[in-house]
Design an enzyme around this catalytic site. Structure first.
Site, short mmCIF file in Angstrom:
data_model
loop_
_atom_site.label_atom_id
_atom_site.label_comp_id
_atom_site.label_asym_id
_atom_site.label_seq_id
_atom_site.Cartn_x
_atom_site.Cartn_y
_atom_site.Cartn_z
N ARG A 44 0.84 -1.19 0.00
CA ARG A 44 0.00 0.00 0.00
C ARG A 44 0.88 1.25 0.00
O ARG A 44 2.09 1.15 0.06
CB ARG A 44 -0.96 -0.03 1.19
CG ARG A 44 -0.25 -0.54 2.45
CD ARG A 44 -0.63 0.11 3.70
NE ARG A 44 -0.57 1.54 3.66
CZ ARG A 44 0.54 2.25 3.83
NH1 ARG A 44 1.72 1.67 4.01
NH2 ARG A 44 0.52 3.57 3.80
N ALA A 46 0.73 5.32 -1.90
CA ALA A 46 0.60 5.71 -3.31
C ALA A 46 1.80 5.35 -4.20
O ALA A 46 1.65 4.64 -5.20
CB ALA A 46 0.27 7.20 -3.38
N GLN A 193 -3.05 2.16 9.92
CA GLN A 193 -1.72 2.27 9.30
C GLN A 193 -0.75 3.06 10.20
O GLN A 193 0.45 2.82 10.16
CB GLN A 193 -1.81 2.97 7.93
CG GLN A 193 -2.41 2.13 6.83
CD GLN A 193 -3.91 2.34 6.70
OE1 GLN A 193 -4.58 2.67 7.67
NE2 GLN A 193 -4.45 2.13 5.51
N ASP A 234 -2.28 11.14 -1.88
CA ASP A 234 -2.55 10.12 -2.91
C ASP A 234 -2.82 10.76 -4.27
O ASP A 234 -2.61 10.12 -5.31
CB ASP A 234 -3.73 9.25 -2.49
CG ASP A 234 -3.29 8.30 -1.39
OD1 ASP A 234 -3.28 8.72 -0.22
OD2 ASP A 234 -2.91 7.16 -1.71
N ASN A 244 -5.96 12.34 0.61
CA ASN A 244 -5.08 11.52 1.45
C ASN A 244 -5.96 10.70 2.39
O ASN A 244 -7.20 10.82 2.36
CB ASN A 244 -4.09 12.40 2.23
CG ASN A 244 -3.00 11.58 2.89
OD1 ASN A 244 -2.39 10.70 2.24
ND2 ASN A 244 -2.73 11.79 4.16
#
Ligand code: MRU
Length: 346
Positions: A44, A46, A193, A234, A244
């Site tokens: 994961r 971007a 995350q 992102d 984001n």
């Protein structure tokens, strides 16, 4: 540290679903596995999904036995499926299009040459991303003062890029420069995350950090514990509106309310100048069970409760103090400054 490796035509990745408990490395050998790894967030962030998608394309087409026409047919289909695996981060489409252009420029060559060119271009994208991270970190040096307390959201480090990271790259450099920084890490609901990945990275690099739940940000800002917010992105539209991880927008609103600078760090490949504003950025909707269950199994809510689960939000450019890129620091008004910075030869 690298979360994706491509050596001897073998694609290996660190499966981030198991962090911080276990470091599990897996091999990706097919298009299906690569798409699944991206959709399910084994890989994961971007820039990293762009890199991983290019390598997936290489391994998926490596054994293609057919003629050139058949090869390009499979190639186009694979690119299309990979691009659709996650819709928000533009780096994914950007990296795949680069490999597509390279392969097409070898159209007159034998298929083996085309495959070789694809592999080389993918490795190049990976290596360049590491350099972009270094440049972002350098350009971000001046925003971080000695003793700064920095709040960050989601994960933007070596688990999310081909190098040291974007927002985290700036943080790592400030730490190496002995600025005695402290990083407040938002846990980043629903997939954590921040807690699972950023806290793990920072602890590994011995950067002083403090984990908080997402709903503590306002309170610690009010207590003047935060000097600045730095996040990744992102996709950034040409007016500076930034997609984001969900929760970023709330931080920007809070930062403005507490007169705290709010920075976005991203490479040029995260900008999408074809989009006028954040309203045009597609936002990925994810499985309701990510909100209803912890770790995919422990119930946190009634089994069938309706859930709204967008993976990203849009922070309006007017709330962003500056965007730190590999090409320089971009300040508002973004309508003009983004184009000027990205197209200069700095
Ligand atoms: O859903 P994820 O974990 O891929 O989301 C990642 C983020 O939102 C990051 O902040 C972004 O990709 C920037 S990574 C340098």
């Amino acid at each position: 540290m690298n979360a994706v490796r491509f050596e001897n035509q073998t694609l290996l990745y660190l499966d981030q679903r198991y962090l911080p408990a276990k470091e599990v490395w897996r091999e990706c050998t097919t298009l299906h596995q690569g798409i699944q790894a991206i959709k399910e967030l084994h890989v994961r962030g971007a820039p990293l999904i762009g890199i991983f998608a290019c390598y997936t394309l290489c391994v998926a087409l490596e054994c293609f036995p057919g003629d050139k026409k058949g090869f390009f047919h499979q190639f186009d289909k694979a690119i299309c499926s990979l691009k659709n695996s996650r819709p928000t981060a533009v780096n994914l489409a950007w990296a795949l299009e680069r490999v597509w252009r390279k392969a097409r420029s070898f159209e007159q060559q034998p298929v083996s040459e085309i495959k070789h060119a694809m592999r080389e271009e993918s490795k190049q994208i990976h290596a360049e991303d590491a350099l972009l991270c270094q440049k972002i970190a350098r350009n971000g040096t001046s925003i971080v003062h000695k003793g700064a307390c920095i709040l960050t959201h989601c994960n933007t480090g070596f688990l999310a890029t081909g190098g040291e990271g974007t927002a985290l790259g700036i943080i790592y450099k400030a730490h190496r420069d002995r600025k005695k920084i402290t990083v407040y890490v938002d846990e980043t609901r629903p997939l954590l995350q921040g807690a699972r990945l950023t806290a793990w990275e920072l602890m590994k690099q011995k950067v002083p950090c403090m984990l908080i739940t997402d709903n503590m940000a306002a309170s610690i800002m009010r207590k003047r514990l935060i000097d600045m917010v730095i996040v990744g992105a992102d996709r950034i539209a040409r007016n500076g509106d930034t997609a984001n991880k969900i929760g970023t927008y709330s931080l920007a609103v809070l930062a403005r309310s507490h007169k705290i600078p709010f920075y976005v760090a991203a490479p040029f490949s995260t900008f999408d100048l074809s989009l006028k504003s954040g309203d045009d950025i597609p936002i990925e909707q994810r499985d309701p069970d990510e909100v209803r269950k912890a770790g995919g199994s422990i119930p946190l809510a009634p089994e069938d409760v309706p859930v709204y689960n967008p993976a990203f939000d849009i922070t309006p450019g007017r709330l962003i103090t500056a965007i730190i890129t590999d090409k320089g620091v971009i300040s508002p008004p973004y309508g003009r400054s983004i184009k000027k910075c990205l197209f200069s030869d700095v």
